[in-house]
Design a protein around this motif. Structure first.
Motif, PDB file in Angstrom:
ATOM      1  N   PRO A 111       0.813  -1.223   0.000  1.00 30.48           N
ATOM      2  CA  PRO A 111       0.000   0.000   0.000  1.00 30.48           C
ATOM      3  C   PRO A 111       0.848   1.275   0.000  1.00 30.48           C
ATOM      4  O   PRO A 111       2.010   1.268   0.395  1.00 30.48           O
ATOM      5  CB  PRO A 111      -0.794  -0.110   1.300  1.00 30.48           C
ATOM      6  N   LYS A 112       0.210   2.346  -0.430  1.00 26.94           N
ATOM      7  CA  LYS A 112       0.872   3.654  -0.439  1.00 26.94           C
ATOM      8  C   LYS A 112       0.738   4.367   0.909  1.00 26.94           C
ATOM      9  O   LYS A 112       1.581   5.197   1.264  1.00 26.94           O
ATOM     10  CB  LYS A 112       0.279   4.541  -1.542  1.00 26.94           C
ATOM     11  N   LYS A 113      -0.319   4.036   1.639  1.00 26.21           N
ATOM     12  CA  LYS A 113      -0.567   4.680   2.935  1.00 26.21           C
ATOM     13  C   LYS A 113      -0.649   3.583   3.994  1.00 26.21           C
ATOM     14  O   LYS A 113      -1.490   2.684   3.902  1.00 26.21           O
ATOM     15  CB  LYS A 113      -1.836   5.515   2.877  1.00 26.21           C
ATOM     16  N   VAL A 114       0.230   3.675   4.992  1.00 24.71           N
ATOM     17  CA  VAL A 114       0.422   2.566   5.925  1.00 24.71           C
ATOM     18  C   VAL A 114       0.295   3.038   7.366  1.00 24.71           C
ATOM     19  O   VAL A 114       0.874   4.063   7.756  1.00 24.71           O
ATOM     20  CB  VAL A 114       1.826   1.940   5.724  1.00 24.71           C
ATOM     21  N   TYR A 115      -0.456   2.276   8.152  1.00 24.13           N
ATOM     22  CA  TYR A 115      -0.425   2.423   9.607  1.00 24.13           C
ATOM     23  C   TYR A 115       0.210   1.164  10.182  1.00 24.13           C
ATOM     24  O   TYR A 115      -0.243   0.044   9.918  1.00 24.13           O
ATOM     25  CB  TYR A 115      -1.825   2.602  10.191  1.00 24.13           C
ATOM     26  N   LEU A 116       1.290   1.320  10.954  1.00 22.80           N
ATOM     27  CA  LEU A 116       1.984   0.195  11.557  1.00 22.80           C
ATOM     28  C   LEU A 116       1.446  -0.052  12.957  1.00 22.80           C
ATOM     29  O   LEU A 116       1.587   0.789  13.843  1.00 22.80           O
ATOM     30  CB  LEU A 116       3.498   0.469  11.614  1.00 22.80           C
ATOM     31  N   SER A 117       0.843  -1.207  13.141  1.00 22.88           N
ATOM     32  CA  SER A 117       0.217  -1.544  14.412  1.00 22.88           C
ATOM     33  C   SER A 117       1.195  -2.282  15.325  1.00 22.88           C
ATOM     34  O   SER A 117       2.033  -3.059  14.865  1.00 22.88           O
ATOM     35  CB  SER A 117      -1.006  -2.435  14.161  1.00 22.88           C
ATOM     36  N   ARG A 118       1.063  -2.033  16.641  1.00 21.57           N
ATOM     37  CA  ARG A 118       1.848  -2.745  17.644  1.00 21.57           C
ATOM     38  C   ARG A 118       0.991  -3.778  18.405  1.00 21.57           C
ATOM     39  O   ARG A 118       1.385  -4.240  19.473  1.00 21.57           O
ATOM     40  CB  ARG A 118       2.435  -1.759  18.659  1.00 21.57           C
ATOM     41  N   LYS A 119      -0.148  -4.153  17.866  1.00 21.86           N
ATOM     42  CA  LYS A 119      -1.063  -5.012  18.619  1.00 21.86           C
ATOM     43  C   LYS A 119      -0.501  -6.406  18.871  1.00 21.86           C
ATOM     44  O   LYS A 119      -0.992  -7.119  19.754  1.00 21.86           O
ATOM     45  CB  LYS A 119      -2.409  -5.105  17.907  1.00 21.86           C
TER      46      LYS A 119
END
Length: 365
Positions: A225-233
């Motif tokens: 993806p071009k837009k990323v949210y990196l989760s720490r779950k």
């Protein structure tokens, strides 16, 4: 971990370490002042530092961190973050307290050392250890190496993935404990790749970007993806407790929520290379910013008690845009260990305050 770290408390290790550090200072030597069979200088764009690859006969390598000594017991400075090491008296004390009882091995192979301090940690491994392989490859001597020396803690998945990316999966690896010294008939060494720890030199970004550009060609262009949210779950600390609410907001703006643990290291490199916008809690998940393009924008979420400037430095060094939201409300923090408040906690994100910074971030080209 050295025997001293296991058996001695911090105060004793510190006292021993101060004495050892004085000895190391007195018995230190520059690479240019020792007898060596080979010395190849390397100058990279975007760096004021001169890198090098050298070959030294009958040198000694001690501990998983990699302390490099000449045959007459002089420690070689430029292959280590030497000034940084001299500040770590407790660590030095633990590793050298029982030096006289070390295990001694010998090898006649052509060996290259991949050791560095804290190389069991993902960030230090990517920023300070692996760049040595760029230096080795650029020297033209990669194929002359029979074996690579690594600390015995370097056996995690990301270590193994890294060796595969750099073509070492079929190479002989010699793992060294903190209580082991190897006498190497033919030791190849590179310079330490940056001025100090935590802050990678810009030439390292250039090399990782070149590598990632090649790696991403293996994949479908729409995979990342071009837009990323990196989760720490999927980790144990510093998780956002109301992350579901955050993810719903970000999804509306076209962000994919990803857990780095779900991807190979090669895929992680490609994710960062391909992304235009990245949002993440500050931490090791942002290590791979060294693979990003200058056009990337990053929004770092910083808990007030775990603020750090490494990733801000990296983005500024890259010439990219960095935004930051600091969660300051003490009521939003859930501490699991009051004696380790800087690390062992989770927190709620004040969504309304976050939106103010996010809107600015999202509307910036």
């Amino acid at each position: 971990m050295g025997l001293g770290n296991k058996l001695l408390n911090g105060r004793i290790r510190n006292k021993i370490g101060l004495k050892i550090i004085n000895k190391l200072k007195i018995n230190s030597v520059s690479i240019k002042d020792i007898n060596k069979e080979l010395y190849i200088p390397l100058k990279y764009n975007n760096s004021n530092l001169e890198m090098f690859l050298c070959k030294i006969n009958n040198a000694k390598v001690y501990s998983s961190w990699g302390f490099y000594f000449t045959s007459d017991n002089k420690i070689i400075k430029e292959v280590l973050p030497f000034e940084r090491i001299l500040q770590l008296s407790s660590e030095i004390g633990g590793r050298f307290a029982f030096y006289n009882f070390r295990f001694i091995k010998k090898t006649d192979l052509n060996v290259f050392s991949l050791q560095s301090i804290w190389n069991v940690c993902f960030g230090h491994w990517i920023h300070e250890t692996l760049p040595k392989l760029f230096i080795l490859k650029d020297s033209g001597l990669f194929n002359k190496i029979d074996a690579f020396i690594l600390g015995d803690g370097c056996k995690s998945k990301f270590h193994k993935d890294s060796l595969k990316i750099f073509g070492l999966e079929n190479k002989k690896i010699i793992y060294v404990s903190d209580q082991t010294e190897i006498i190497c008939k033919n030791l190849y060494l590179s310079s330490f790749p940056s001025e100090t720890t935590h802050y990678p030199s810009k030439w390292i970004y250039d090399k990782y970007r070149e590598l990632s550009e090649e790696l991403i060609k293996k994949y479908d262009k729409n995979k990342f993806p071009k837009k990323v949210y990196l989760s720490r779950k999927k980790v144990k600390t510093r998780r956002i407790l109301n992350e579901d609410e955050l993810v719903e907001i970000l999804k509306f703006f076209g962000y994919d929520s990803l857990c780095p643990e779900d991807y190979s290291l090669e895929e992680q490199f490609c994710i960062f290379y391909n992304a235009d916008k990245i949002i993440s809690v500050l931490g090791s998940g942002l290590t791979n910013l060294v693979c990003s393009k200058e056009t990337v924008s990053v929004l770092g979420i910083a808990p007030k008690n775990r603020w750090e400037d490494t990733y801000k430095f990296m983005l500024e060094n890259l010439g990219a845009k960095y935004f930051e939201y600091i969660e300051c409300d003490e009521k939003n923090f859930i501490y699991h260990n009051r004696h380790n408040k800087n690390n062992d906690f989770d927190f709620y994100l004040d969504i309304d305050k976050f939106k103010i910074v996010f809107n600015e971030f999202e509307n910036t080209k």
